[in-house]
Design an enzyme around this catalytic site. Structure first.
Site, PDB file in Angstrom:
ATOM      1  N   THR A  20       2.350  -7.720   2.271  1.00  0.00           N
ATOM      2  CA  THR A  20       1.179  -8.247   1.558  1.00  0.00           C
ATOM      3  C   THR A  20       0.249  -8.900   2.569  1.00  0.00           C
ATOM      4  O   THR A  20       0.345  -8.639   3.764  1.00  0.00           O
ATOM      5  CB  THR A  20       1.626  -9.208   0.434  1.00  0.00           C
ATOM      6  N   ASN A  21      -0.679  -9.722   2.132  1.00  0.00           N
ATOM      7  CA  ASN A  21      -1.600 -10.406   3.039  1.00  0.00           C
ATOM      8  C   ASN A  21      -1.957 -11.762   2.447  1.00  0.00           C
ATOM      9  O   ASN A  21      -1.502 -12.120   1.369  1.00  0.00           O
ATOM     10  CB  ASN A  21      -2.847  -9.549   3.284  1.00  0.00           C
TER      11      ASN A  21
END
Ligand code: C5P
Length: 207
Positions: A20-21
């Site tokens: 993810t980020n």
């Protein structure tokens, strides 16, 4: 109808792990709130976030980039404005293990496939005979304007909002809005609510 993509996406490697980020989803929800204040019907397609949407905003939660793509492609036909504020993973794992991967003695090789570019698919496939404004974001660490201009053209957008990496998590944001006609508007560092208001002022002049 204003359609907003928002937040990060998650690409699963196995039942426990994902890529993810740092996107918080604040910008997307600020855009949704502003659109609501302007009287629009608002739909947000959001990746995982702990933020609460403001009243009157319909939020459809998704997890992966492909799920976001599918929801947006289904909803875009009724949108007058589409804003891509999501930080979509550019890749997904080719193979998602149904079981938790075990530590092994050697290296682990992972293959990733490209995810579809959602805002590009929207901008290049606009419904015929319908006016639709499409705005994207660009997060650039260097040569911000040159890179953003390339993205604006490559994705077929009407405008692109450029900011630096701090924008992902910060409550405040400094941004430049680039329009397809080549004009630019530099905004002072402001809250995301004020940035959202400035973005809709641009959208109104593009309409
Ligand atoms: O190419 P880049 O990821 O920098 O472009 C950012 C813009 O494109 C943002 O508006 C983002 O929401 C959108 N995007 C998308 N789908 C992707 C990647 C980016 O809609 N797979």
């Amino acid at each position: 109808v204003v359609l907003v993509t928002s937040g990060p996406t998650r690409e699963a490697l196995d039942p426990i792990r994902f890529l993810t980020n740092a996107s918080s989803g604040r910008m997307g929800f600020a855009l949704a709130q502003r659109a609501r204040m302007l009287g629009a019907r608002v739909i947000v397609v959001s990746g995982p976030t702990t933020l609460k949407p403001s009243a009157g905003v319909r939020v459809e939660f998704v997890t992966t980039g492909l799920e976001m793509f599918k929801r947006v492609m289904a909803l875009r036909v009724k949108a007058d404005v589409v804003i891509g504020a999501a930080a979509v993973s550019d890749w997904r794992f080719e193979n998602r293990s149904p079981l938790k991967l075990k530590r092994g003695p050697g290296r682990l090789r992972l293959t990733m496939l490209p995810n579809p570019d959602i805002i590009k698919a929207v901008a290049t496939g606009r419904p015929p005979g319908r006016r639709q404004i499409v705005v994207g974001f660009a997060l650039e660490t260097h040569e911000q304007l040159a890179h953003a201009r390339k993205k604006l053209v490559a994705k077929g957008l009407d405008a692109i909002v450029v900011n630096g990496p701090a924008a992902l998590t910060d409550k405040r944001s400094q941004a430049v809005i680039l329009r397809r006609d080549g004009s630019t508007r530099a905004l002072p560092e402001t809250s995301k609510a004020a940035l959202a208001a400035a973005i809709f002022r641009e959208v109104e002049t593009l309409w």
